[in-house]
Design an enzyme around this catalytic site. Structure first.
Site, PDB file in Angstrom:
ATOM      1  CD  GLU A  65      -1.756   1.708   2.864  1.00  0.00           C
ATOM      2  OE1 GLU A  65      -1.423   2.884   3.119  1.00  0.00           O
ATOM      3  OE2 GLU A  65      -2.098   0.892   3.744  1.00  0.00           O
ATOM      4  CD  GLU A 138       7.473   4.117   1.834  1.00  0.00           C
ATOM      5  OE1 GLU A 138       6.603   4.081   2.739  1.00  0.00           O
ATOM      6  OE2 GLU A 138       8.122   5.146   1.565  1.00  0.00           O
TER       7      GLU A 138
END
Length: 971
Positions: A65, A138
């Site tokens: 995401e 991330e």
């Protein structure tokens, strides 16, 4: 068959409840589904959702995401998401990972802006530039700055989830789902277990995207007043390049348990009495997500059982004294099989067994003896009112409707079933009329006779936090020991490469690809809210003529400056006591039922703010109520009773309220640590913000702990304080009433409101000044957490800054550039923010779920230099102006508009001032950035620091920086 822009029409229906035409489309070539909701809502929404069932707890869905929003084929910049944050009129912009799906929604009142946002999101999900370094940034990576230095883990999601696993209630939610659904996707953590995240490889990561991020697995959604045919044309531009493929969803049902089970898990706690208590929930799988009639009935049952202070199961648990407050999800409907979960937190270890028994015994009693019919009526009315009002607060209505639709749509069901509520609600009412014991039967069938039950116990463990840190350190040491010299060099080189990539600015030609509005697309005039000031029965009344679909919104405000400052810690408690301790001849159970049966709810809230030319500021306690116009007389009668005849002498009930408040304050510290730090810093710079800290911040938590003991030891002074507050606050000359309603409704209710106000006490208006303490030392607030919340602040007006609208542009830019890049991207924190309060001059930085402390403070201190040395082109400046205007023009529902207008009145904000600030936003120049940077340089020297975090991190910072933080243990 209707075929348009590559889509075939599947269904075309009217949803009168939403005043909406709903068309379902399927893209013939790619297999993508589209739910197109067409109505007159100007707050338009787009979203695309994928079923993303994870196979393990490495956080693969969550990291994906984050990662798809880090550059794409068409938008080859490092952070397209951040560029949109800077320069959009968005009313919502984010992405969310659920246990079984990932959704990417955006919203805007401007059609061109919406399509700009949607275009970036579609290119991101279908064509992301996912590289190994994306996963490193991330997700996770080894970090080694020097060959002989320590090996550490870094990564945004890694640190976000360390923060999440430091939140006991958030951890309980995860453990319940894993225990209830051990054989399905819900048996793992889609967000990621910090102990498992470093097991994720790039090959697994890339394969996950290839498998699930395909149009054949996409559920696409549009909502609002934009052109419905343009939606199809726009989407076909992306979908036409894909061919349909089979995507196995693997979201299976959990096989039922043969018998109830029990599971015990630890959570990290402090070593004192305040956190040395357990949590326990009893949990059942209760319904298939596709059976909306059952889910609706069970949602009302959940409200009956635990939704209000009058609810019988909640009351039994709270009255037992076995714990401090309820805990659990209630009815959770955003999964394949809905489940019901409730219990207690703050439970002494010796009482754990008694809590489970009490839950089951209470349910047996209710099934056998029956539920109070007034409780059932109140819960049915509350549910119906909420469905009809469709008040989604700060969230766009279309976004909330999309999430509801996904409750069935994701699993192959009708997405309109949760939206078209009239027929199932009417059917349920008919069933209830035919069978008054309907809900008792639901208790028996879905709870008592249901063997798929598990009791989850969370036990506090003061050693767990240090143990987790030791395990992480041991794992890193083991990894380092297994590395060759070449391996270590490679890790060091990758660390340097990642940092270089993070620090290298995007080329201008890449930034130019991000779609953005121009200044010509913006309205230079402020948006106004109708407001009439009246005087009824010596009370100031503000009236806002807005369409509210037959609902009257009434806010009654009491000037808190009517109180000496010693009473301030009681403010939140007093607001609850008025509504939750009974009134006149009704005990608190009957009062809560009456509120539920006759209104849309009444709740207390406080409003405080500094004022530029008033050292005392403004501070108010509001009772905010709503009802249909036909029921306004009932609403006023309830308010009259709670104000004039609240039963403030109920010692045990007040003790329960205090314990609930204490438990809630403690539970909020980890998930909302940034807000606690910001509030504590603001309290140092204005009397009004200091007052807010007394009844809503960490000072309030300390007060609650002492008060809980005083209630047991010396109740009369506590009751006397509540009675004195009522006498001082209840003076119609020191009140304000705020009404939001259309003109016809206002004409109907105005006489009743005037009669109501005339019946309240009247006296001379006496207002007290408050004296906040002098500035305090820098503070280190210790909680059992693996991450920190780091704040630094000062008063810019004291440093010579004069208010200018350009400050809104500059702070918007600073958040999305320097703080995002340095605190989040480089530092690995989940977030870094700044805020400027133009009323007080307060300017503060704060970080969220931050692995650093001193490094983050250093980032703050360099922000001024960053602005002074800044060189940006006109396009970048325009983008930041657009973003600032978007913040100013945030979409609001009618009740929020009415309250915003009230706030402007209390602050003395005129439309002329607002227009001047807006003009200054449009006129912002690079010189304004540089002047603001000079002030931030001064703040770096004199700013005050508050840190909320783990004991070890604070101790390390003190050791490295001369013991500058005064340490206070909070948990």
């Amino acid at each position: 068959m209707t075929l348009l822009h590559g889509f075939e029409l599947i269904s075309d229906r009217s949803v009168p409840e939403l005043n909406t035409r709903a068309r379902m489309w399927r893209h013939v070539g790619s297999g993508a589904q589209l739910l197109s909701l067409e109505n007159d809502d100007e707050n338009k929404v787009f979203g695309i959702t994928f079923a993303t069932p994870p196979a393990d707890s490495t956080g693969i869905a969550h990291i994906m995401e984050h990662s798809v929003l880090c550059g794409s084929r068409k938008y080859p910049v490092k952070e397209p998401f951040v560029e949109l944050l800077k320069g959009s009129l968005k009313t919502f912009l984010n992405a969310m990972t659920f246990p079984d799906k990932t959704t990417y929604p955006v919203a805007s009142q401007n059609a061109q802006d919406l399509y700009n946002l949607a275009d970036v999101y579609l290119d991101a999900v279908f064509y992301p530039n996912i590289t190994p370094y994306t996963l490193k940034q991330e997700g996770w990576h080894y970090e080694l700055d020097e060959h002989d230095g320590p090996l550490t883990y870094k990564g945004v999601v890694f640190n976000e989830m360390k923060g999440a696993y430091s939140d006991p209630e958030g951890l309980l939610f995860r453990r319940v789902e894993q225990a209830l659904f051990p054989d399905t996707v819900y048996g793992v953590d889609s967000g990621g277990d910090p102990a498992e995240i470093p097991n994720l490889t790039y090959e697994q990561f890339k394969e996950f995207h290839d498998r699930y991020y395909h149009p054949s697995n996409a559920l696409i959604y549009f909502y609002g007043d934009d052109d419905p045919e343009e939606r199809l044309r726009f989407l076909d531009g992306y979908l036409k390049d894909f061919e349909r493929q089979d995507v196995a969803l693997a979201i299976e049902d959990q096989a039922p348990f043969d018998a109830p089970r029990r599971a015990t898990f630890p959570f990290a706690s402090g070593d004192g009495d305040e956190t040395g208590r357990a949590m326990l929930t009893v949990n059942w799988i209760v319904a298939d997500a596709l059976d909306y009639d059952a889910v609706l009935a069970l949602s009302i049952l959940a409200h009956i059982l635990i939704g209000t202070p009058a609810s019988p199961l909640r009351k039994a648990l709270i009255d037992s004294g076995l714990g401090e407050d309820l805990v659990g999800a209630g009815l959770e409907a955003d999964v394949r099989q809905s489940y019901f979960s409730t219990g207690l937190k703050g439970v002494a270890p010796e009482n754990v067994e008694r809590v489970e028994a009490l839950v089951l015994d209470t349910l047996r009693d209710l099934a056998r003896d029956g539920i109070d019919p007034e409780m059932i009526e109140a819960s049915v009315n509350t549910t119906e009112f909420a469905l009809r009002e469709n008040n989604t607060g700060a969230y766009p209505r279309g976004l909330v409707l999309m999430i509801r639709a996904l409750r069935t749509w994701l699993y192959g069901g009708d997405p309109l079933a949760p939206l078209a509520f009239e027929a199932p609600l009417a059917a349920l009412k008919d069933r209830l009329a035919a069978d008054p014991r309907l809900f008792e039967g639901l208790i028996q069938r879905h709870l008592l006779d249901n063997t798929h039950r598990i009791t989850v116990i969370m036990q506090p463990d003061p050693d767990l936090g240090p143990q987790l840190e030791a395990r992480e350190r041991a794992r890193l040491d083991e990894a380092r020991a297994s590395m060759s010299e070449d391996d270590l060099r490679r890790v060091q080189e990758e660390t340097q490469t990642l940092k270089a990539m993070q620090e290298t600015p995007d080329p201008p030609e890449a930034l130019a690809t991000i779609p953005s509005l121009t200044l010509d697309d913006l309205d230079r005039k402020i948006k106004t809210i109708p407001c009439e000031e009246l005087a009824l029965a010596e009370t100031t009344v503000l009236y806002h003529d807005l369409f509210t679909n037959g609902i009257a919104y009434l806010d009654l405000g009491f000037d808190l400056h009517s109180l000496p400052q010693d009473y301030l810690p009681y403010v939140s408690l007093f607001g609850r006591a008025l509504l939750e301790m009974g009134a006149a001849t009704q005990d608190y159970v009957k009062l809560a039922q009456r509120i539920g049966r006759k209104t849309g709810g009444i709740h207390p809230t406080a409003f405080t703010s500094a004022l530029p030319h008033d050292a005392n500021g403004t501070a108010w306690l509001f009772l905010r109520g709503k009802a249909t116009v036909e029921n306004v007389d009932e609403l006023l009668a309830i308010l009259r009773d709670v104000l004039l005849a609240a039963r403030l002498d109920n010692r045990e009930r007040f003790r329960q309220i205090v314990l609930e408040e204490k438990a809630d304050q403690e539970a909020s510290l980890v998930p909302m640590g940034h807000a606690a730090v910001a509030g504590r810093l603001k309290a140092r710079f204005s009397a009004a913000d200091w007052a807010a800290e007394q009844f809503s911040g960490i000072d309030y938590l300390f007060f609650l702990r002492e008060l809980a003991q005083q209630i047991d030891q010396d109740w009369p002074p506590v009751q006397a304080a509540l009675e004195a507050m009522r006498e001082m606050l209840l003076n119609r000359r020191a009140m304000v009433a705020n009404v939001t309603l259309d003109r016809a409704g206002w004409s109907a209710i105005q006489p009743a409101l005037e009669d109501f106000l005339a019946g309240l006490p009247v006296a001379e208006r006496t207002l007290y000044p408050w004296q906040a303490p002098e500035a305090q030392d820098d503070e280190g607030l210790v909680i059992p957490a693996q991450v920190n919340y780091v704040g630094k602040a000062g008063n810019l007006y004291d440093l010579g800054y004069g208010l200018d609208g350009s400050s809104m542009v500059i702070t918007n830019f600073l958040r999305a550039t320097w703080l995002w890049e340095r605190v989040r991207v480089h530092g690995g924190a989940y977030g870094g923010f700044c805020q400027f309060d133009r009323q007080s001059g307060f300017f503060g930085y704060v970080s969220y779920r931050d692995p650093n402390l001193l490094d983050t403070l250093n980032v703050y201190d360099q922000a001024g230099r960053f602005l002074r040395e800044l060189s940006i082109d006109q396009d970048e400046l325009v983008k930041s102006i657009v973003g600032a205007i978007g913040n100013l023009d945030a979409y609001q529902l009618p009740d929020a508009k009415g309250f915003t207008s009230l706030a402007r009145y209390l602050l003395g904000e005129t439309d002329e001032e607002r227009q001047r600030l807006r003009d200054e936003v449009f006129d912002t120049t690079l010189d304004d950035f540089k002047r603001f940077g000079e002030v931030l340089d001064e703040l770096a020297e004199v700013g005050q620091v508050v840190v909320l975090g783990g004991a070890e991190a604070i101790a390390r910072a003190n050791a490295a920086h001369g013991g500058f933080l005064r340490v206070t243990k909070v948990l």
